[in-house]
Design an enzyme around this catalytic site. Structure first.
Site, PDB file in Angstrom:
ATOM      1  N   THR A 191      36.221  42.190  40.944  1.00  0.00           N
ATOM      2  CA  THR A 191      35.071  42.561  40.109  1.00  0.00           C
ATOM      3  C   THR A 191      35.235  42.172  38.650  1.00  0.00           C
ATOM      4  O   THR A 191      34.304  42.332  37.864  1.00  0.00           O
ATOM      5  CB  THR A 191      34.831  44.079  40.173  1.00  0.00           C
ATOM      6  OG1 THR A 191      36.007  44.756  39.709  1.00  0.00           O
ATOM      7  CG2 THR A 191      34.516  44.529  41.594  1.00  0.00           C
ATOM      8  N   LYS A 192      36.404  41.662  38.265  1.00  0.00           N
ATOM      9  CA  LYS A 192      36.669  41.340  36.865  1.00  0.00           C
ATOM     10  C   LYS A 192      36.115  39.952  36.514  1.00  0.00           C
ATOM     11  O   LYS A 192      35.704  39.193  37.389  1.00  0.00           O
ATOM     12  CB  LYS A 192      38.174  41.413  36.588  1.00  0.00           C
ATOM     13  CG  LYS A 192      38.803  42.768  36.916  1.00  0.00           C
ATOM     14  CD  LYS A 192      38.134  43.912  36.170  1.00  0.00           C
ATOM     15  CE  LYS A 192      38.818  45.233  36.505  1.00  0.00           C
ATOM     16  NZ  LYS A 192      38.135  46.386  35.891  1.00  0.00           N
TER      17      LYS A 192
END
Length: 373
Positions: A191-192
């Site tokens: 998700t980064k």
């Protein structure tokens, strides 16, 4: 209209598939598990991207924070100041290496550490300030650096949500997030900003002494009484070395999506779009709006009912979690963090969102808040 996703790693994999497949094949053909050339190559790539001389990859973001903190050689029980509005894992990791988390309030506009609040909580036991670049925008590093210098403290940067963000100080010199404090760290969780397909992390610094300590910790697996056995997987390193070439492209695409949101919410007094600090670029790891606390939870449910994902980061101020209070904090101590926990909502944000999807999201947000306004 396609289904709306909160984030999108699959579509980006498809775009980079030839390069990623070639990197995968090279790893499997070499089976260079001991030499790990891909890890070294990625270490050099991320150091170059961040404009720092030293970077040490490891297995995940939590380990990267541990590595950064252990490199400082702070005595057990030393206090580390961090934002009350943020991820609990940061406080847990600080405590996990024998240090004491101490909280400070955040700025209402940027959601990052408020330097005035930080200074109020500095004591003789304080050893470091941990600045989180929240949601893709830098904390006020110049003011935090001044505090670190004044009280002889370390300044640690959390770049997990702001890889590629640019900070501009009073000297008008541009610096990458992560290259401003004494030591920084990041995560490559899917998700980064780098959108990896697995785990991974890295710690980085401009100081050769800290870099040498980090290298010794990762090589020897031990720093004093703390066991440390964390290495970035060779295959993940190869994938990341491909993706880091496109991080600016990812960031620019999210910024374009943010402009659509900004324009849609510009005329509404009931929806506050993310603030853009004058000293930092904003890469929009999350697009986080503020609405009235009495509206927020209902809005999230309304979006869900209409197949629009959203997320609340973070629903519980850290100073009010029982494990960290120890009688030291009470409701009202950090009013901004407490208010934000009740009023923020993160909307879908990734480079693959289409205009019809964005229009659909914005219409539902605006319709709901107007009805409840």
């Amino acid at each position: 209209m396609e289904d709306i996703k909160m984030t999108s790693t699959k579509a980006l994999y498809a775009k980079l598939k030839p390069e990623l497949d070639a990197a995968f094949s090279a790893v499997m053909a070499s089976m260079g598990m001991e030499e790990r050339p891909q890890v070294q190559a990625f270490a050099e790539s991320i150091a170059t991207h961040l404009q720092v001389p030293h970077a040490t990859p490891c297995a995940n973001g939590t380990d990267a924070l541990q590595l950064a903190l252990l490199s400082l050689q702070l005595p057990a029980g030393t206090e580390v100041i961090l934002p009350a509005f943020g991820h609990e894992a940061i406080a847990a990791t600080v405590a996990g290496v024998g240090l004491q988390p101490v909280f400070a309030d955040v700025d209402m506009q940027t959601f990052t550490l408020d330097p005035a609040s930080v200074e109020r909580y500095i004591t003789p036991a304080t050893g470091a300030i941990l600045a989180v670049h929240q949601f893709g925008q830098c904390a006020p590093m110049q003011e935090l650096l001044a505090l670190a210098q004044k009280y002889k403290l370390w300044l640690v940067e959390d770049v997990t949500q702001a890889l590629g963000a640019i900070y501009v100080g009073e000297d008008e010199k541009e610096r990458k997030a992560g290259a401003i404090g004494h030591v920084g760290y990041t995560s490559f969780f899917p998700t980064k900003p780098l959108l990896d397909s697995g785990e991974g992390g890295a710690a980085f610094t401009r100081q050769s002494e800290l870099a040498e300590r980090m290298l010794q910790i990762t090589r020897n697996g031990m720093d004093g009484k703390y066991t440390f056995n964390s290495r970035l997987d060779t295959l993940q390193a190869a994938m990341l070395d491909v993706k880091i070439k496109y991080v600016e492209e990812y960031n620019e695409a999210r910024q374009e999506i943010a402009r659509f949101y900004d324009n849609a919410f510009a005329e509404s007094e009931l929806v506050q779009a993310p603030h853009r600090a004058t000293y930092s670029s904003q890469i929009y790891h999350q697009y986080t709006i503020k609405v009235a606390p009495e509206v927020r939870n209902g809005l999230q449910q309304h979006l869900s009912d209409n197949f629009i994902p959203s997320a609340i980061y973070y629903p519980h101020p850290l100073h009010l979690l029982e494990k960290y209070t120890s009688g030291k904090y009470k409701p009202g101590d950090f009013p901004v963090a407490e208010l934000l926990s009740q009023s923020v909502l993160s909307l879908p944000m990734h480079s693959e969102l289409k205009e019809d999807q964005l229009g659909y999201i914005c219409r539902h947000v605006l319709t709901y808040v107007k009805q409840r306004g």
